[in-house]
Design a protein around this motif. Structure first.
Motif, PDB file in Angstrom:
ATOM      1  N   GLU A  79      -7.370   5.981  -9.006  1.00 19.44           N
ATOM      2  CA  GLU A  79      -7.073   5.928  -7.580  1.00 19.44           C
ATOM      3  C   GLU A  79      -8.319   5.884  -6.712  1.00 19.44           C
ATOM      4  O   GLU A  79      -8.425   5.062  -5.810  1.00 19.44           O
ATOM      5  N   HIS A 122       0.118   7.046  -6.193  1.00 17.04           N
ATOM      6  CA  HIS A 122      -0.668   5.922  -5.684  1.00 17.04           C
ATOM      7  C   HIS A 122       0.005   4.602  -6.074  1.00 17.04           C
ATOM      8  O   HIS A 122       0.327   4.387  -7.237  1.00 17.04           O
ATOM      9  N   GLU A 180      -1.001   3.656   5.733  1.00 12.92           N
ATOM     10  CA  GLU A 180      -1.961   3.999   4.681  1.00 12.92           C
ATOM     11  C   GLU A 180      -1.567   3.410   3.322  1.00 12.92           C
ATOM     12  O   GLU A 180      -2.412   2.907   2.590  1.00 12.92           O
ATOM     13  N   ARG A 181      -0.297   3.486   2.980  1.00  9.87           N
ATOM     14  CA  ARG A 181       0.156   2.912   1.708  1.00  9.87           C
ATOM     15  C   ARG A 181      -0.089   1.405   1.679  1.00  9.87           C
ATOM     16  O   ARG A 181      -0.566   0.849   0.679  1.00  9.87           O
ATOM     17  N   LEU A 184      -3.744   0.687   1.152  1.00 11.41           N
ATOM     18  CA  LEU A 184      -4.124   0.904  -0.243  1.00 11.41           C
ATOM     19  C   LEU A 184      -3.781  -0.310  -1.095  1.00 11.41           C
ATOM     20  O   LEU A 184      -4.546  -0.699  -1.990  1.00 11.41           O
ATOM     21  N   TYR A 190     -10.025   0.815  -1.235  1.00 13.46           N
ATOM     22  CA  TYR A 190      -9.775   1.818  -0.196  1.00 13.46           C
ATOM     23  C   TYR A 190      -9.219   3.100  -0.809  1.00 13.46           C
ATOM     24  O   TYR A 190      -8.395   3.080  -1.717  1.00 13.46           O
ATOM     25  N   PHE A 191      -9.688   4.248  -0.293  1.00 15.82           N
ATOM     26  CA  PHE A 191      -9.124   5.540  -0.660  1.00 15.82           C
ATOM     27  C   PHE A 191      -8.722   6.253   0.614  1.00 15.82           C
ATOM     28  O   PHE A 191      -9.513   6.365   1.551  1.00 15.82           O
ATOM     29  N   SER A 192      -7.497   6.745   0.654  1.00 13.18           N
ATOM     30  CA  SER A 192      -6.959   7.342   1.872  1.00 13.18           C
ATOM     31  C   SER A 192      -6.821   8.846   1.733  1.00 13.18           C
ATOM     32  O   SER A 192      -6.004   9.333   0.951  1.00 13.18           O
TER      33      SER A 192
END
Length: 296
Positions: A79, A122, A180-181, A184, A190-192
């Motif tokens: 992730e 994720h 955010e999803r 991703l 990208y890391f949220s």
């Protein structure tokens, strides 16, 4: 010149310096072609007992710790660190020679893995795992989503990452995590933090997040275990996990609950609202998996 072996003499996990850890990572990457990929992943859920199960497994003589950071349970590769590449990921696991020696010493098969509760949640992880580890064994601990959400909030509150009370955090979850999803999915690098930190309600819709795994892996590769069973019957649950992983039986002296947080009881009105919210999701999950969950 001081070797890696020299640097590690007399060092215990929490004393490993940043410089030494970086040296170990570089050494691990240089020897990545000799380091098999893991046999199992504890892929979820957050606040579901993953730390406890991971530590129980580490007490088995045939389950080695992650290398080079012994005091962690995950690499966060699938992730957060996907861009570092496969050699970096392999650097966390023992060499074939080390595995063979451990197996000979204890007379059984070695099983290597990691525990990463964000993997289940994720959106890109199931396919990444299927591509790299098609034969991996997967363990999912599922906790009553009402209790899980509250425990998640208490953890973030204790860490200083959550300023809202539980009811307000639930009310503002969608606002704080909107888009955010999708980001991703659109940007693999990208890391949220918001997607990890503030998804109290969303993470409890378990079937939604299990379906991508169920579509990509054979049922025989997956063990879905209610967290409540692990808490109430740790020895029996541990034995079930060992059997699933193909490890010989092993008794622990004690089954301590790790990373457990106590606090004031949940507001009854909030509990009632969450219970009603999750009821149809829990029913669908039970029907899909043909498992009974004794949840609120």
């Amino acid at each position: 010149m001081m070797t890696i072996r020299d640097r590690l003499k007399g060092v215990v996990p929490h004393q490993v310096t940043h410089q030494v850890r970086n040296s170990l990572v570089r050494y691990g990457e240089r020897t990545a072609d000799r380091r098999p990929l893991p046999d199992f992943l504890i892929a979820g859920t957050k606040r579901g007992g993953t730390t406890s199960l991971w530590r129980y497994l580490l007490e088995h003589p045939l389950v080695p710790r992650l290398f080079p950071a012994w005091n962690t349970k995950t690499s966060h590769y699938f992730e957060e660190n996907w861009g570092r590449g496969e050699a970096w990921y392999r650097s966390h696991f023992p060499t074939e020679r080390q595995r063979r020696a451990l197996g000979q010493r204890h007379g059984g098969p070695v099983r290597v893995g990691e525990a990463a509760p964000l993997y289940m949640f994720h959106p890109l992880v199931p396919q990444r795992v299927a591509d790299l580890l098609p034969d991996v064994r997967l363990i999912f601990l599922l906790r009553d989503p009402v209790e899980r959400a509250y425990s998640h909030w208490k953890e973030r509150r204790t860490e200083g990452r959550e300023s809202l009370d539980f009811a307000e955090a639930l009310a503002r979850e969608e606002e704080r995590t909107t888009g955010e999803r999708e980001r991703l999915i659109a940007d693999p690098t990208y890391f949220s933090e918001a997607y990890d930190w503030y998804t109290y309600r969303a993470r409890g819709r378990y079937l939604e997040h299990l379906e991508p795994w169920l579509a990509r892996f054979d049922a025989a590769q997956m063990l879905i275990l209610p967290s409540e069973k692990l808490y109430a019957e740790p020895a029996a649950s541990y034995a079930q996990v060992l059997d699933f992983l193909g490890l010989p039986p092993h008794q622990l002296k004690a089954y301590e609950a790790h990373n457990h947080r106590r606090g004031r009881a949940m507001d009854p009105d909030v509990r009632a609202e969450l219970s009603a919210y999750f009821a149809p999701h829990n029913e669908a999950l039970s029907e899909r998996l043909r498992l009974r969950f004794d949840w609120s």
